[in-house]
Design an enzyme around this catalytic site. Structure first.
Site, PDB file in Angstrom:
ATOM      1  N   MET A  87      71.374  31.823  49.373  1.00 51.21           N
ATOM      2  CA  MET A  87      70.213  30.955  49.219  1.00 51.21           C
ATOM      3  C   MET A  87      70.066  29.868  50.303  1.00 51.21           C
ATOM      4  O   MET A  87      69.227  28.984  50.148  1.00 51.21           O
ATOM      5  CB  MET A  87      70.241  30.320  47.816  1.00 51.21           C
ATOM      6  CG  MET A  87      70.273  31.370  46.707  1.00 51.21           C
ATOM      7  SD  MET A  87      70.333  30.711  45.044  1.00 51.21           S
ATOM      8  CE  MET A  87      68.699  30.010  44.875  1.00 51.21           C
ATOM      9  N   GLU A  88      70.865  29.950  51.370  1.00 56.09           N
ATOM     10  CA  GLU A  88      70.787  28.891  52.397  1.00 56.09           C
ATOM     11  C   GLU A  88      70.881  29.370  53.854  1.00 56.09           C
ATOM     12  O   GLU A  88      70.436  28.644  54.759  1.00 56.09           O
ATOM     13  CB  GLU A  88      71.906  27.841  52.196  1.00 56.09           C
ATOM     14  CG  GLU A  88      71.876  27.095  50.877  1.00 56.09           C
ATOM     15  CD  GLU A  88      72.529  27.874  49.746  1.00 56.09           C
ATOM     16  OE1 GLU A  88      73.321  28.805  50.025  1.00 56.09           O
ATOM     17  OE2 GLU A  88      72.233  27.561  48.569  1.00 56.09           O
ATOM     18  N   GLU A 130      82.154  24.600  47.505  1.00 60.28           N
ATOM     19  CA  GLU A 130      82.264  25.235  48.821  1.00 60.28           C
ATOM     20  C   GLU A 130      82.860  24.303  49.879  1.00 60.28           C
ATOM     21  O   GLU A 130      83.453  24.776  50.840  1.00 60.28           O
ATOM     22  CB  GLU A 130      80.887  25.773  49.261  1.00 60.28           C
ATOM     23  CG  GLU A 130      80.458  26.969  48.409  1.00 60.28           C
ATOM     24  CD  GLU A 130      79.015  27.403  48.599  1.00 60.28           C
ATOM     25  OE1 GLU A 130      78.720  28.587  48.368  1.00 60.28           O
ATOM     26  OE2 GLU A 130      78.159  26.555  48.950  1.00 60.28           O
ATOM     27  N   ASP A 158      79.790  38.009  43.671  1.00 61.80           N
ATOM     28  CA  ASP A 158      79.138  38.849  42.653  1.00 61.80           C
ATOM     29  C   ASP A 158      78.372  39.968  43.346  1.00 61.80           C
ATOM     30  O   ASP A 158      78.293  39.994  44.574  1.00 61.80           O
ATOM     31  CB  ASP A 158      78.179  37.997  41.792  1.00 61.80           C
ATOM     32  CG  ASP A 158      77.093  37.347  42.642  1.00 61.80           C
ATOM     33  OD1 ASP A 158      77.295  36.217  43.096  1.00 61.80           O
ATOM     34  OD2 ASP A 158      76.056  38.005  42.894  1.00 61.80           O
ATOM     35  N   GLY A 200      76.112  37.048  47.126  1.00 63.00           N
ATOM     36  CA  GLY A 200      76.047  38.252  46.317  1.00 63.00           C
ATOM     37  C   GLY A 200      76.067  39.465  47.243  1.00 63.00           C
ATOM     38  O   GLY A 200      75.421  39.460  48.291  1.00 63.00           O
TER      39      GLY A 200
HETATM   40  N1  ADE Z   1      75.056  33.407  46.001  1.00 61.66           N
HETATM   41  C1  ADE Z   1      76.059  34.072  45.416  1.00 61.66           C
HETATM   42  N2  ADE Z   1      75.604  35.045  44.627  1.00 61.66           N
HETATM   43  C2  ADE Z   1      74.244  35.008  44.712  1.00 61.66           C
HETATM   44  C3  ADE Z   1      73.203  35.752  44.119  1.00 61.66           C
HETATM   45  N3  ADE Z   1      73.459  36.749  43.266  1.00 61.66           N
HETATM   46  N4  ADE Z   1      71.931  35.412  44.423  1.00 61.66           N
HETATM   47  C4  ADE Z   1      71.681  34.404  45.282  1.00 61.66           C
HETATM   48  N5  ADE Z   1      72.624  33.667  45.860  1.00 61.66           N
HETATM   49  C5  ADE Z   1      73.899  33.960  45.586  1.00 61.66           C
END
Ligand code: ADE
Length: 232
Positions: free
Chosen positions: A173-174, A13, A197, A79
């Site tokens: 996640m951050e 990143e 995703d 995601g």
């Molecule tokens: N970052 C990118 N895709 C993610 C996902 N599916 N879950 C958590 N963090 C992500």
């Protein structure tokens, strides 16, 4: 113009940002590497935190308290929850929440602890600037709510629950932990994510396939944001 922090969670990143800068000074501090550079006459500090809320809290705090950053921009991947968001699409966080923070046993809503708030709002000025950047670049960027937790979500039920409970459009996640730090220290922040995703059963494969290209999409946009912030 005071120092600007540019943060990611993973090496992929921040790599495109370091590549663009070319020259920078590396300092090891508190278990991470921090990269400092002067860009268009403005001091930058750049770092990837490692994955998750705890590491991103440490890095955001360090960038502000140790390196003296006065604004923070985050670049990374997420995601998708909203079905209209596809791989490579960009989302700007209007506000962020911790989806895995749960003291509902005491009658509190998900994402809430006493003296905290379910959502932390990102800087409105930078969100406004992001619209100009998007139109300059001829790209479409959506604004939305981002939910953060210490889980890689690869499950339709969990994703849908997060979407419903927090009205969230994307998850990662951050973001929310960085938001809490910046809010507490009165540092305006901007969080941008490119979709890697759909947080479903194929998420890990999609993530592995698109991490790099989506990270580049996000980093290119964030560097244009830095240009705009400097010119503003
Ligand atoms: N970052 C990118 N895709 C993610 C996902 N599916 N879950 C958590 N963090 C992500």
């Amino acid at each position: 113009m005071s120092k600007i922090a540019i943060m990611g969670a993973m090496p992929e990143e921040v790599a495109p940002i370091l590549e663009k800068l070319g020259q920078y000074k590396t300092t090891e501090y508190a278990g991470n590497k921090y990269y400092e550079a002067t860009y268009n006459g403005v001091e930058l500090v750049i770092a990837y935190s490692k994955i998750g809320k705890v590491f991103s809290t440490l890095t955001a705090t360090t960038m502000i308290e140790h390196f003296g950053a006065k604004k923070l921009l985050f670049s990374g991947v997420a995601g998708a929850i909203s079905s209209s968001l596809k791989v490579g699409d960009l989302i700007v966080a209007t506000k962020l929440s911790q989806h895995d923070l749960d003291i509902t046993a005491f009658g509190h809503p998900y994402g809430f602890v006493p003296e905290g708030a379910v959502y932390v709002e990102a800087d409105k000025g930078m969100i406004k600037l992001s619209k100009e950047v998007a139109s300059d670049m001829g790209k479409s960027v959506v604004e939305g709510i981002i939910a953060t937790g210490d889980q890689f979500v690869a499950n339709e039920d969990r994703k849908n629950w997060i979407g419903k409970e927090f009205s969230a459009d994307a998850l990662e996640m951050e973001g929310a932990s960085v938001a809490v730090v910046c809010d507490a220290l009165s540092v305006p922040f901007f969080i941008l994510r490119a979709i890697s995703d759909a947080a479903d059963m194929d998420a890990s494969f999609s993530f592995d396939e698109f991490l790099e290209t989506s990270a580049v999409e996000s980093a290119e946009f964030v560097m244009k944001m830095v240009d705009k912030v400097i010119a503003d």
